[in-house]
Design a protein around this motif. Structure first.
Motif, PDB file in Angstrom:
ATOM      1  N   GLN A   1       3.250  15.881 -12.286  1.00 19.54           N
ATOM      2  CA  GLN A   1       2.263  16.864 -12.704  1.00 19.54           C
ATOM      3  C   GLN A   1       2.272  18.131 -12.397  1.00 19.54           C
ATOM      4  O   GLN A   1       2.109  19.000 -12.876  1.00 19.54           O
ATOM      5  CB  GLN A   1       0.850  16.130 -12.499  1.00 19.54           C
ATOM      6  CG  GLN A   1       0.501  14.810 -13.164  1.00 19.54           C
ATOM      7  CD  GLN A   1      -0.584  14.073 -12.707  1.00 19.54           C
ATOM      8  OE1 GLN A   1      -1.446  14.617 -11.849  1.00 19.54           O
ATOM      9  NE2 GLN A   1      -1.178  13.051 -13.361  1.00 19.54           N
ATOM     10  N   TYR A  54      10.036  11.937  -2.066  1.00 22.35           N
ATOM     11  CA  TYR A  54       9.026  10.838  -2.344  1.00 22.35           C
ATOM     12  C   TYR A  54       9.893   9.430  -2.838  1.00 22.35           C
ATOM     13  O   TYR A  54       9.686   8.399  -2.755  1.00 22.35           O
ATOM     14  CB  TYR A  54       7.910  11.152  -3.089  1.00 22.35           C
ATOM     15  CG  TYR A  54       6.963  12.026  -2.313  1.00 22.35           C
ATOM     16  CD1 TYR A  54       6.796  12.000  -1.179  1.00 22.35           C
ATOM     17  CD2 TYR A  54       6.461  13.207  -2.977  1.00 22.35           C
ATOM     18  CE1 TYR A  54       5.852  12.816  -0.241  1.00 22.35           C
ATOM     19  CE2 TYR A  54       5.501  13.970  -2.496  1.00 22.35           C
ATOM     20  CZ  TYR A  54       5.285  13.740  -1.258  1.00 22.35           C
ATOM     21  OH  TYR A  54       4.201  14.646  -0.666  1.00 22.35           O
ATOM     22  N   LEU A 110       3.761  10.525  -9.007  1.00 19.79           N
ATOM     23  CA  LEU A 110       3.028  10.858 -10.250  1.00 19.79           C
ATOM     24  C   LEU A 110       2.423  12.487 -10.068  1.00 19.79           C
ATOM     25  O   LEU A 110       2.490  13.407 -11.031  1.00 19.79           O
ATOM     26  CB  LEU A 110       1.806   9.902 -10.622  1.00 19.79           C
ATOM     27  CG  LEU A 110       1.117  10.206 -11.685  1.00 19.79           C
ATOM     28  CD1 LEU A 110       1.918  10.276 -13.208  1.00 19.79           C
ATOM     29  CD2 LEU A 110      -0.177   9.228 -11.736  1.00 19.79           C
ATOM     30  N   ASP A 111       1.917  12.722  -8.885  1.00 20.05           N
ATOM     31  CA  ASP A 111       1.151  13.972  -8.772  1.00 20.05           C
ATOM     32  C   ASP A 111       2.308  15.065  -8.774  1.00 20.05           C
ATOM     33  O   ASP A 111       2.005  16.484  -8.887  1.00 20.05           O
ATOM     34  CB  ASP A 111       0.730  14.148  -7.349  1.00 20.05           C
ATOM     35  CG  ASP A 111      -0.098  15.368  -7.041  1.00 20.05           C
ATOM     36  OD1 ASP A 111      -1.062  15.543  -7.635  1.00 20.05           O
ATOM     37  OD2 ASP A 111       0.225  16.017  -5.906  1.00 20.05           O
ATOM     38  N   SER A 112       3.425  14.785  -7.829  1.00 16.84           N
ATOM     39  CA  SER A 112       4.655  15.971  -8.092  1.00 16.84           C
ATOM     40  C   SER A 112       5.147  16.115  -9.379  1.00 16.84           C
ATOM     41  O   SER A 112       5.398  17.136  -9.834  1.00 16.84           O
ATOM     42  CB  SER A 112       5.838  15.458  -7.109  1.00 16.84           C
ATOM     43  OG  SER A 112       5.366  15.328  -5.928  1.00 16.84           O
ATOM     44  N   GLU A 154       0.767  -0.778  -0.034  1.00 16.81           N
ATOM     45  CA  GLU A 154      -0.011   0.017   0.075  1.00 16.81           C
ATOM     46  C   GLU A 154       0.873   1.198   0.094  1.00 16.81           C
ATOM     47  O   GLU A 154       0.386   2.290  -0.659  1.00 16.81           O
ATOM     48  CB  GLU A 154      -1.054   0.029   1.027  1.00 16.81           C
ATOM     49  CG  GLU A 154      -2.167  -1.133   1.270  1.00 16.81           C
ATOM     50  CD  GLU A 154      -2.773  -1.192   2.392  1.00 16.81           C
ATOM     51  OE1 GLU A 154      -2.513  -0.344   3.590  1.00 16.81           O
ATOM     52  OE2 GLU A 154      -3.977  -1.988   2.731  1.00 16.81           O
ATOM     53  N   ALA A 208       2.271   1.775  -3.637  1.00 16.02           N
ATOM     54  CA  ALA A 208       1.305   2.357  -4.308  1.00 16.02           C
ATOM     55  C   ALA A 208       1.024   3.912  -4.093  1.00 16.02           C
ATOM     56  O   ALA A 208       0.956   4.744  -4.992  1.00 16.02           O
ATOM     57  CB  ALA A 208       0.205   1.668  -4.316  1.00 16.02           C
ATOM     58  N   MET A 209       0.878   4.118  -2.790  1.00 15.59           N
ATOM     59  CA  MET A 209       0.642   5.583  -2.306  1.00 15.59           C
ATOM     60  C   MET A 209       1.999   6.493  -2.846  1.00 15.59           C
ATOM     61  O   MET A 209       1.666   7.525  -3.434  1.00 15.59           O
ATOM     62  CB  MET A 209       0.579   5.676  -0.784  1.00 15.59           C
ATOM     63  CG  MET A 209       0.221   6.883  -0.293  1.00 15.59           C
ATOM     64  SD  MET A 209       0.191   7.023   1.590  1.00 15.59           S
ATOM     65  CE  MET A 209       1.885   6.617   2.107  1.00 15.59           C
ATOM     66  N   TYR A 210       3.193   6.151  -2.688  1.00 12.77           N
ATOM     67  CA  TYR A 210       4.139   6.905  -2.958  1.00 12.77           C
ATOM     68  C   TYR A 210       4.349   7.035  -4.416  1.00 12.77           C
ATOM     69  O   TYR A 210       4.852   8.180  -5.046  1.00 12.77           O
ATOM     70  CB  TYR A 210       5.629   6.572  -2.160  1.00 12.77           C
ATOM     71  CG  TYR A 210       5.584   6.954  -0.731  1.00 12.77           C
ATOM     72  CD1 TYR A 210       5.745   8.326  -0.587  1.00 12.77           C
ATOM     73  CD2 TYR A 210       5.177   6.142   0.272  1.00 12.77           C
ATOM     74  CE1 TYR A 210       5.871   8.897   0.708  1.00 12.77           C
ATOM     75  CE2 TYR A 210       5.297   6.507   1.706  1.00 12.77           C
ATOM     76  CZ  TYR A 210       5.462   7.966   1.849  1.00 12.77           C
ATOM     77  OH  TYR A 210       5.568   8.272   3.135  1.00 12.77           O
ATOM     78  N   LYS A 211       3.994   6.142  -5.187  1.00 16.33           N
ATOM     79  CA  LYS A 211       4.271   6.142  -6.653  1.00 16.33           C
ATOM     80  C   LYS A 211       3.038   7.293  -7.027  1.00 16.33           C
ATOM     81  O   LYS A 211       3.377   8.080  -7.937  1.00 16.33           O
ATOM     82  CB  LYS A 211       3.704   4.649  -7.193  1.00 16.33           C
ATOM     83  CG  LYS A 211       4.800   3.731  -7.261  1.00 16.33           C
ATOM     84  CD  LYS A 211       4.303   2.555  -7.982  1.00 16.33           C
ATOM     85  CE  LYS A 211       5.643   1.537  -7.981  1.00 16.33           C
ATOM     86  NZ  LYS A 211       5.070   0.152  -8.535  1.00 16.33           N
ATOM     87  N   ASN A 212       1.899   7.121  -6.407  1.00 18.17           N
ATOM     88  CA  ASN A 212       0.771   8.462  -6.704  1.00 18.17           C
ATOM     89  C   ASN A 212       1.300   9.631  -6.227  1.00 18.17           C
ATOM     90  O   ASN A 212       1.218  10.539  -7.165  1.00 18.17           O
ATOM     91  CB  ASN A 212      -0.600   8.068  -5.989  1.00 18.17           C
ATOM     92  CG  ASN A 212      -1.068   6.781  -6.376  1.00 18.17           C
ATOM     93  OD1 ASN A 212      -1.008   6.578  -7.778  1.00 18.17           O
ATOM     94  ND2 ASN A 212      -2.006   6.379  -5.460  1.00 18.17           N
ATOM     95  N   PHE A 213       2.125   9.850  -5.331  1.00 19.35           N
ATOM     96  CA  PHE A 213       2.715  10.877  -4.722  1.00 19.35           C
ATOM     97  C   PHE A 213       3.494  11.488  -6.052  1.00 19.35           C
ATOM     98  O   PHE A 213       3.873  12.727  -6.173  1.00 19.35           O
ATOM     99  CB  PHE A 213       3.536  10.968  -3.404  1.00 19.35           C
ATOM    100  CG  PHE A 213       2.544  10.863  -2.331  1.00 19.35           C
ATOM    101  CD1 PHE A 213       1.046  11.074  -2.452  1.00 19.35           C
ATOM    102  CD2 PHE A 213       3.053  10.631  -1.031  1.00 19.35           C
ATOM    103  CE1 PHE A 213       0.260  11.055  -1.439  1.00 19.35           C
ATOM    104  CE2 PHE A 213       1.894  10.312  -0.044  1.00 19.35           C
ATOM    105  CZ  PHE A 213       0.793  10.699   0.118  1.00 19.35           C
TER     106      PHE A 213
END
Length: 850
Positions: free
Chosen positions: A460, A499, A456-458, A446, A449-454
Motif C-alpha cells: 500500500q 518481509y 500488505l502495508d508495504s 502469529e 500473520a504479522m509479516y503478511k500484514n507488513f
C-alpha cells in the motif's frame, strides 16, 4: 491451655529452634554478603541499564543526520530529529550523574528522558528500547520515586534493610522453607508413636480432638517463630553492616500478564508473611492427617513429599490450575505475591486456611490408625528361620547392616516412591514438551500473520508513492520530490523483499516440521538466528544487539549447524540458547527468555539431562542417604541399640566399615537402578533419544587463550558443544560420587554426634558453607569436593568459566569426591581405632590397681 504449654515446652527442649535461627542467619547473611560484594559495581550495572537507550539514541541520531545530509527529511522527520537530539543531550547528562554516583538525582533525569521519549512518539517516532508495557512500568515507577522523594536504589543488589528483607523473604519464605520446616518438625506426632509416648498421652483425660489441635497449634507457633526470625534478622544485619535508611515505601512491581501495579515494600512483605503462614498451616494440617493414620515418621514424610511434588509439578505446568482453591498452587508463594494484582491476592491465604480447617476436621473425624506404608508390619520374621551365625569381620557386619535396612522396610518404600516419581515425571515432561511445541507453532502462525500484514502495508505504501509525489510537486518541496522519486520506491521495495524473505522462511519452517524434514526445519531456525544477528538488515533498518550476548547469537547458529551435521531429531522450543552473558533489564524478561528457550523432552537421554540440569538428582540422593542411615548416630538416642552391639565379639571399626559398605552398595545400586528405570520407561513409551544431540558447553578464558584451542569464540567468551550421551554419563558418574562423599561424611559425623537428625543437619550446613566458600577459592576450587555439588553447572563448564579455572571438570570432580570419601572413612576408622586402644589401656590401668 496446659496441653499447649506442654507442646511448646517439648519444642523448646528439642532445641530445634536453634536450627531455625542458624538457617535464617545463613540465608540473610548470604543475601547481604552477595549484595555487599556487588556494591562497587553498582555504577557499572546501572550503566548497563541505560546502555540500550544510549545505543538506540545514537543510532537514531546517525539515521536522521544521514537523512539530513541527503535531503531525505520531511517536516515530520525534522520534528523527530529535534526530539532525538534532546534525548541525546539528556543521555549525556544522565551518564554524568551516574559517573558522579548522585543517585538521588536519577529519578528526575529519568523523568526528563521519559517525557522526551513520549514527545518523540507523539510525532510518529518509534523508540524500541522503551515502549509499550515496559515504558508504562518505567513511568509509574519513576512517578512513585518522585512522589515519595526516594533516591534510585539497586533493585538487584540492594543494601537498604527493607529491600534486603524483601530479597530474604523471597528465598526463605518459599516452598523450600516449608520443606525445611517439615523435615525438622513434621514427625512430631509419629515420633511419639514410635517412642510409645503417644500411648501415655492417650491414657490422660484429654479429648483426642484437643490433642490433635494442640499438636497443630505447636506447628503454627514454629511457623510464627520462623517468620519473626526472618523479619528481625533480615532487618538487623543490613542495618548494622549496610545502610540505615528505614524506608519501607520503595516500590515493588506486581504484574500478571499485561496488568501491573506498584505496591510499597511493606505491603509486599505483609503479603509474603501472611501467605507463608497460610501455606505452612495447610501443609502441617495434611501432615497431621497422615500422622493420625500412619505409624512411621519416614512414611509420613515420604508420602507428604511425593504428594506435594507431584501436585506442585502438575500445577506449575497447567495454567488452569493456577487458582486460589488449588492447595498446591498456594505453595508457589513468591509467584503469587509478585503476580497477583490488587485485592484478589487475599483469596489465596483465605483458601489455604479453609483447606487447613477442612483437613483438620477430617483428621479429627477419622478413627486413629496404626497403618504402615506399603503393608509394612511390626512383626518381623527371623532370618534363616532363626539360625544365626557368629558375627565377625567387615563382611558379616555388612550383611548384618543389610538385614537391618531390609527389615526396616524403608528401602522398599523408597524404591516404590522413586519408581512412581519417575513414571509420573515421564508423563509430566511429555505434557510440558507438547505444550511448548503448541506454543512454538502458535508463535510461528502469529509471525506469519504479522509479516503478511507488513507485506500488505508495504504494498500500500508503494502504491501510494505516486499520489504522495503529486502532492509534493504541488507544494514545490524539492526535498520531498527527490524523496518520493528516488528514496521512497527503493526503501519500500527493499522492505517488501525483506518481509517476503522472512515470511517465506516461516512458511517453509512450518511445512518442514509437518513433513518431518529436519534439515529444512534447521535451515528455517538458522535463518531466524542469522536475522536476529542483523545479517539481513538493510540501510533503512537499525540493528542493535540489545540485551542478548554475542555468545548467544553465535552459539544459536552453531547449534543448528551441529544438528544439521548429525541429523538428529529436534526438540521444539525457542530458537536461541540462553547463556550467562545476557544483560536483561529485569528478572521477568530474563525468566521469560529462559523459559521460552528451555528444551524439554521425555525421551530417555533427555529426561536424565533434565534431572541433572534442574537438581532433581538430589531427590534420590537424599532419600537413599536417609534410608542407609546416619551411621552410629542412628544406633543412639532414646533406644540406644549401640550398647547391644558393643557387647558382641566384634570391633567397632568393623561395624563402622560394615555400615559404610552397606550404605555404598545400597545407595549406588539404588541410584543406578532409578536412572536405568527412567531410561527404560522413557525408551519404551517414547524413544531412547539422540546421543549426539548438542548440549552447550562453556569454555573458560584460560582454555580459550590456550594454544591449540579448537572451540568457538565470541566477544564475551568461548564455547563448544558436547553430545547429550556424554552429558548423561558425566551426570550419572558425578551423582554416584556425590553420594559416596555424603555417605562418608554422614558416617564420620555419626561417630561424634549422638542424634541422626543433628547429623543430617550438620552435613547440610557443612555442604552449604563448603559450596559458598568454594566460589571464593579461585585457582584452588578444584580441590574442594563441595565445588562439584552443582552437577549441571559443572558438566556444562559454567563453574569453570566463572572461576576461570579449567581444573574444575567432571573427571577431577569424580577423583576429588572419591578421594575425600576414602579420606573421611579413613579418619573414622582411625578415630575408632584410637578409641579402642584408649579403652583397652584404661581397662588395663583399672585392673592393675585392683
Amino acid at each position: 491451655m496446659g496441653l499447649l504449654k506442654f507442646e511448646l515446652k517439648k519444642i523448646f527442649r528439642q532445641k530445634k529452634l536453634i536450627w531455625l535461627l542458624v538457617v535464617v542467619l545463613l540465608g540473610v547473611g548470604f543475601v547481604f554478603n552477595q549484595n555487599f560484594s556487588k556494591k562497587e559495581a553498582m555504577q557499572e550495572r546501572y550503566s548497563e541499564v541505560i546502555r540500550p537507550y544510549s545505543e538506540e539514541v545514537d543510532g537514531l541520531y546517525n539515521f536522521y543526520k544521514d537523512g539530513e545530509l541527503k535531503d531525505r527529511l520531511d517536516e515530520e522527520m525534522k520534528q523527530q530529529q529535534v526530539h532525538v537530539i534532546e534525548m541525546g543531550t539528556i543521555i549525556f547528562r544522565w551518564k554524568g550523574i551516574v559517573h558522579s554516583e548522585k543517585w538521588d538525582e536519577i529519578p528526575s533525569i529519568e523523568q526528563e528522558f521519559l517525557k522526551s521519549v513520549e514527545a518523540f512518539e507523539e510525532v510518529e517516532g518509534g523508540f524500541s528500547s522503551l515502549y509499550g508495557l515496559e515504558r508504562e512500568k518505567a513511568i509509574q515507577k519513576n512517578e512513585w520515586l518522585l512522589a515519595h522523594d526516594l533516591p534510585y536504589v539497586d533493585d538487584e543488589f540492594p543494601l537498604a534493610p527493607a529491600l534486603v528483607l524483601k530479597q530474604s523473604t523471597d528465598i526463605l519464605l518459599s516452598a523450600g522453607a516449608i520443606v525445611f520446616l517439615v523435615l525438622f518438625f513434621g514427625n512430631a506426632l509419629t515420633a511419639e508413636k514410635e517412642q510409645q509416648t503417644w500411648l501415655t498421652l492417650k491414657t490422660q483425660p484429654i479429648p483426642r480432638r484437643q490433642r490433635i489441635l494442640m499438636k497443630f497449634a505447636g506447628k503454627l507457633f514454629v511457623i510464627l517463630v520462623f517468620i519473626l526470625l526472618v523479619a528481625c534478622i533480615g532487618l538487623l544485619i543490613p542495618y548494622l553492616f549496610g545502610e540505615q535508611a528505614w524506608r519501607f515505601d520503595y516500590p515493588q512491581l506486581v504484574q500478571s500478564g499485561e496488568v501491573f501495579s506498584f505496591i510499597s515494600t511493606s505491603a509486599y512483605l505483609a503479603r509474603s508473611f501472611v501467605l507463608f503462614f497460610a501455606a505452612g498451616a495447610l501443609v502441617f494440617s495434611f501432615i497431621i492427617l497422615l500422622s493420625t493414620q500412619l505409624k512411621s515418621s519416614f512414611s509420613v514424610l515420604v508420602l507428604t513429599g511425593f504428594v506435594g511434588s507431584v501436585g506442585y509439578s502438575m500445577t506449575l505446568m497447567n495454567e488452569s490450575l493456577h487458582v486460589f482453591w488449588n492447595p498446591f498452587y498456594v505453595l508457589n508463594i513468591p509467584e503469587i505475591v509478585a503476580e497477583t494484582v490488587g485485592g484478589s491476592f487475599w483469596v489465596f491465604p483465605a483458601g489455604a486456611i479453609v483447606w487447613s480447617v477442612l483437613i483438620l476436621a477430617i483428621a479429627i473425624a477419622l478413627p486413629e490408625g496404626e497403618r504402615g506404608l506399603l503393608g509394612a508390619s511390626d512383626v518381623k520374621k527371623p532370618f534363616n528361620n532363626g539360625k544365626t551365625l557368629h558375627v565377625w569381620g567387615v563382611r558379616n557386619s555388612s550383611l548384618f547392616e543389610w538385614r537391618k535396612v531390609k527389615r526396616q522396610g524403608l528401602l522398599r518404600q523408597s524404591a516404590v516412591v522413586l519408581v512412581l516419581f519417575a513414571m509420573i515425571g515421564f508423563f509430566l515432561l511429555g505434557q510440558i514438551s507438547q505444550k511448548k511445541e503448541v506454543e512454538y507453532f502458535a508463535g510461528v502462525d502469529e509471525s506469519i500473520a504479522m509479516y503478511k500484514n507488513f507485506m500488505l502495508d508495504s504494498e500500500q505504501r508503494l502504491a501510494s508513492i505516486d499520489e504522495d509525489l503529486k502532492e509534493a510537486e504541488k507544494s514545490g518541496d524539492e526535498a520531498l520530490i527527490r524523496y518520493y522519486k528516488e528514496d521512497a520506491p527503493k526503501q519500500w521495495q527493499m522492505m517488501m523483499a525483506y518481509y517476503g524473505d522472512i515470511l517465506a522462511n516461516y512458511e517453509m519452517g512450518k511445512q518442514a516440521y509437518e513433513k518431518g524434514d529436519w534439515q529444512s526445519f534447521y535451515r528455517y531456525q538458522l535463518f531466524n538466528n542469522r536475522e536476529e544477528n542483523g545479517e539481513f538488515h538493510n540501510e533503512y533498518m537499525s540493528w542493535r544487539i540489545g540485551p542478548r550476548s554475542y555468545v548467544l547469537l553465535e552459539a544459536s547458529k552453531a547449534e543448528k549447524e551441529w544438528l544439521m551435521k548429525h541429523n538428529v531429531q529436534p526438540i521444539i522450543s525457542g530458537d536461541e540458547i540462553p547463556t550467562m552473558y545476557e544483560s536483561w533489564p529485569d528478572k521477568e524478561m530474563k525468566k521469560w527468555h529462559i523459559e521460552k528457550n528451555r528444551k524439554v523432552d521425555n525421551s530417555g537421554l533427555f529426561s536424565l539431562h533434565f534431572y541433572f540440569d534442574n537438581y532433581v538428582y538430589f531427590i534420590p540422593v537424599l532419600l537413599l542417604l536417609v534410608v542407609t542411615g546416619a551411621g552410629f548416630a542412628g544406633e543412639k538416642g532414646k533406644r540406644p541399640t549401640i550398647q547391644t552391639l558393643q557387647t558382641q565379639p566384634v570391633m567397632m571399626r568393623s561395624i563402622f566399615f560394615g555400615k559404610v559398605i552397606t550404605g555404598v552398595l545400597v545407595g549406588v545400586s539404588g541410584l543406578v537402578g532409578i536412572f536405568a528405570f527412567v531410561l527404560l520407561v522413557s525408551t519404551l513409551f517414547n524413544r531412547f533419544g539422540d546421543w549426539y544431540y548438542p548440549i552447550f558447553h562453556y569454555n573458560s578464558k584460560k582454555v580459550v587463550e590456550a594454544e591449540g584451542y579448537t572451540g568457538m569464540r565470541a566477544l564475551e567468551g568461548g564455547f563448544d558443544f558436547m553430545p547429550l550421551g556424554d552429558y548423561v554419563l558425566s551426570g550419572v558418574a558425578l551423582t554416584v560420587c556425590i553420594f559416596l562423599f555424603l555417605i562418608a561424611l554422614v558416617h564420620l559425623l555419626g561417630i561424634f554426634i549422638p542424634r541422626a537428625f543433628v547429623v543430617y543437619g550438620f552435613a547440610g550446613l557443612i555442604c552449604g558453607f563448603g559450596y559458598i566458600l568454594s566460589d571464593k577459592l579461585g585457582d584452588y576450587a578444584q580441590f574442594s569436593p563441595f565445588t562439584y555439588l552443582d552437577i549441571g553447572r559443572i558438566i556444562n563448564g559454567e563453574v569453570s568459566t566463572v572461576l576461570n579455572n579449567p581444573g574444575v571438570s567432571v573427571l577431577n570432580g569424580c577423583l576429588m569426591l572419591v578421594g575425600v570419601s576414602v579420606l573421611l572413612v579413613g579418619v573414622g576408622y582411625g578415630v575408632l581405632h584410637l578409641r579402642s586402644r584408649y579403652r583397652v589401656r584404661k581397662k588395663k590401668e583399672i585392673l592393675a590397681t585392683l
